[in-house]
Design an enzyme around this catalytic site. Structure first.
Site, PDB file in Angstrom:
ATOM      1  N   THR A   9       5.074  -2.011 -11.512  1.00 46.34           N
ATOM      2  CA  THR A   9       4.949  -3.131 -12.391  1.00 46.34           C
ATOM      3  C   THR A   9       5.517  -3.697 -12.468  1.00 46.34           C
ATOM      4  OG1 THR A   9       4.585  -0.225 -13.614  1.00 46.34           O
ATOM      5  CG2 THR A   9       4.451  -2.189 -15.056  1.00 46.34           C
ATOM      6  N   ARG A  69      -7.140   6.926 -10.632  1.00 46.06           N
ATOM      7  CA  ARG A  69      -5.554   7.367 -11.170  1.00 46.06           C
ATOM      8  C   ARG A  69      -5.282   6.374 -11.926  1.00 46.06           C
ATOM      9  NH1 ARG A  69      -0.647   4.402 -11.625  1.00 46.06           N
ATOM     10  NH2 ARG A  69       0.993   6.455 -12.255  1.00 46.06           N
ATOM     11  N   VAL A  70      -5.448   6.545 -13.548  1.00 46.86           N
ATOM     12  CA  VAL A  70      -4.690   4.929 -14.551  1.00 46.86           C
ATOM     13  C   VAL A  70      -3.465   6.076 -14.540  1.00 46.86           C
ATOM     14  CG1 VAL A  70      -5.241   4.527 -16.173  1.00 46.86           C
ATOM     15  CG2 VAL A  70      -7.124   4.528 -14.830  1.00 46.86           C
ATOM     16  N   ASP A 119       0.388   4.522 -16.845  1.00 46.67           N
ATOM     17  CA  ASP A 119       0.862   4.246 -18.277  1.00 46.67           C
ATOM     18  C   ASP A 119       0.365   3.144 -18.401  1.00 46.67           C
ATOM     19  OD1 ASP A 119       2.330   3.668 -16.701  1.00 46.67           O
ATOM     20  OD2 ASP A 119       3.869   2.680 -18.074  1.00 46.67           O
ATOM     21  N   GLY A 172       7.671   3.003 -15.049  1.00 39.94           N
ATOM     22  CA  GLY A 172       8.649   3.630 -14.143  1.00 39.94           C
ATOM     23  C   GLY A 172       7.217   4.828 -13.832  1.00 39.94           C
ATOM     24  N   HIS A 173       7.423   6.169 -14.281  1.00 47.53           N
ATOM     25  CA  HIS A 173       6.134   6.946 -13.532  1.00 47.53           C
ATOM     26  C   HIS A 173       5.736   7.422 -14.667  1.00 47.53           C
ATOM     27  CE1 HIS A 173       5.483  11.367 -13.071  1.00 47.53           C
ATOM     28  NE2 HIS A 173       4.916  10.561 -12.333  1.00 47.53           N
ATOM     29  N   GLY A 174       4.150   6.974 -14.432  1.00 50.24           N
ATOM     30  CA  GLY A 174       3.187   6.976 -15.543  1.00 50.24           C
ATOM     31  C   GLY A 174       2.800   8.207 -15.975  1.00 50.24           C
TER      32      GLY A 174
END
Ligand code: GLY
Length: 309
Positions: free
Chosen positions: A169, A197-198, A200, A221-223
């Protein structure tokens, strides 16, 4: 008041081979966005310009340089938000668009909606004249090799991001000379993610939020973790309760680590021009432009200063 623009190029275990290019890339993007502010442009235009520069740079996981999903396809998510009006536009799972942040802005300005996804987002892009590129053109040599090595999502994430999660990101936040704030975030998501998959990044209040009454945030970071704690809005809630942007950012990231074991990074700016760039992953490339100074960093607590001119 003096304008400020902050950008990030993703929070993850950035390998040494990408370190210099990542820092050079965020510095170039911060300069590009800050020129807009210096010419009396709006915060919204500045964050779009900065994120476009990051999307055009193969080093970052957004636009060109995006990660591949489990089918070897690129699916992109992006958001942009104007803190003056709370107007917001977002796209998710869009394909073959080199600058999804500009498509998100078009959703905001040319539709009655906040988010378009998948085929609908691509049809809208076509209807407003966005040009497309091939998937091949969006994928870097680095990503092809990594995708070949890591055929599963879990193995790829754990091996690649040896702290915790994600190659991730880009984003920008800004406040302009009128005190208006804006934010933008763009991503290819996580390598080997499921089709559709979506994370954040394109979700309002999670990957980004902007409100002239509190500030603007862009997350990385980790969505799935960021979604669970609505990270961007959580930070601004702390600001509304009187915390500084730095303390609010640290507190929210710490909460995400404790509550859902997620790691990430954020950039935050207040309407009065205070800013923060902080992360709980190994590294995050970031840069901030204000007055005549360009700040930048990569490792924890690193903060380098140079002349902006
Ligand atoms: N933070 C980007 C993603 O998880 O998709």
């Amino acid at each position: 008041m003096s304008a400020v623009l902050v950008v990030h190029g993703g929070a993850w275990a950035i390998p040494d081979e990408l370190a210099k290019a990542s820092v050079d890339g965020v510095k170039a993007a911060a300069r590009k966005g800050f020129v807009v502010l210096r010419d009396d442009g709006r915060a919204l235009e500045a964050v779009e310009a900065a994120v476009k520069a990051l999307e055009d740079n193969m080093v970052f996981n957004a636009g060109h340089g995006a990660t591949l999903n489990v089918d070897g396809e690129v699916e992109l998510d992006a958001i942009i938000m104007d803190g003056r009006t709370l107007n917001c536009g977002a796209v998710s799972s869009v394909k073959n668009i080199p600058n999804p942040v500009s498509l998100a802005r078009a959703v905001m300005e040319k539709t009655s909606h906040v988010m378009l996804t998948g085929r609908g987002a691509n049809l809208f892009a076509e209807s407003v004249g966005f040009s497309t590129v091939t998937t091949h053109a969006l994928v870097s040599e680095f990503e092809r090799k990594e995708w070949e090595c890591h055929k599963t999502y879990a193995a790829g994430v754990l091996e690649d991001f040896n702290t915790q999660w994600t190659h991730d990101t880009v984003g920008a936040v800004a406040v302009d000379s009128s005190g208006n704030v804006a934010c933008a975030t763009s991503t290819g998501g996580i390598r080997n993610k499921m089709v559709g998959r979506v994370g954040d990044s394109s979700i309002i209040g999670c990957g980004a939020y902007a409100d002239n009454l509190s500030g603007a945030v862009s997350c990385t970071g980790h969505g799935e973790s960021i979604l669970k704690v609505t990270l961007a809005k959580l930070i601004l809630s702390h600001v509304e309760q009187g915390k500084s942007v730095a303390d609010a950012s640290d507190l929210a990231l710490q909460y995400m680590g404790e509550r859902v074991q997620g790691a990430g990074g954020v950039i935050t700016v207040s309407p009065s021009g205070k800013w923060a760039a902080t992360f709980t992953t190994q590294r995050m490339a970031w840069a901030a432009a204000e007055n005549d100074v360009l700040w930048s960093g990569l490792d924890p607590n690193e903060r380098k200063k140079e002349n902006l001119n």
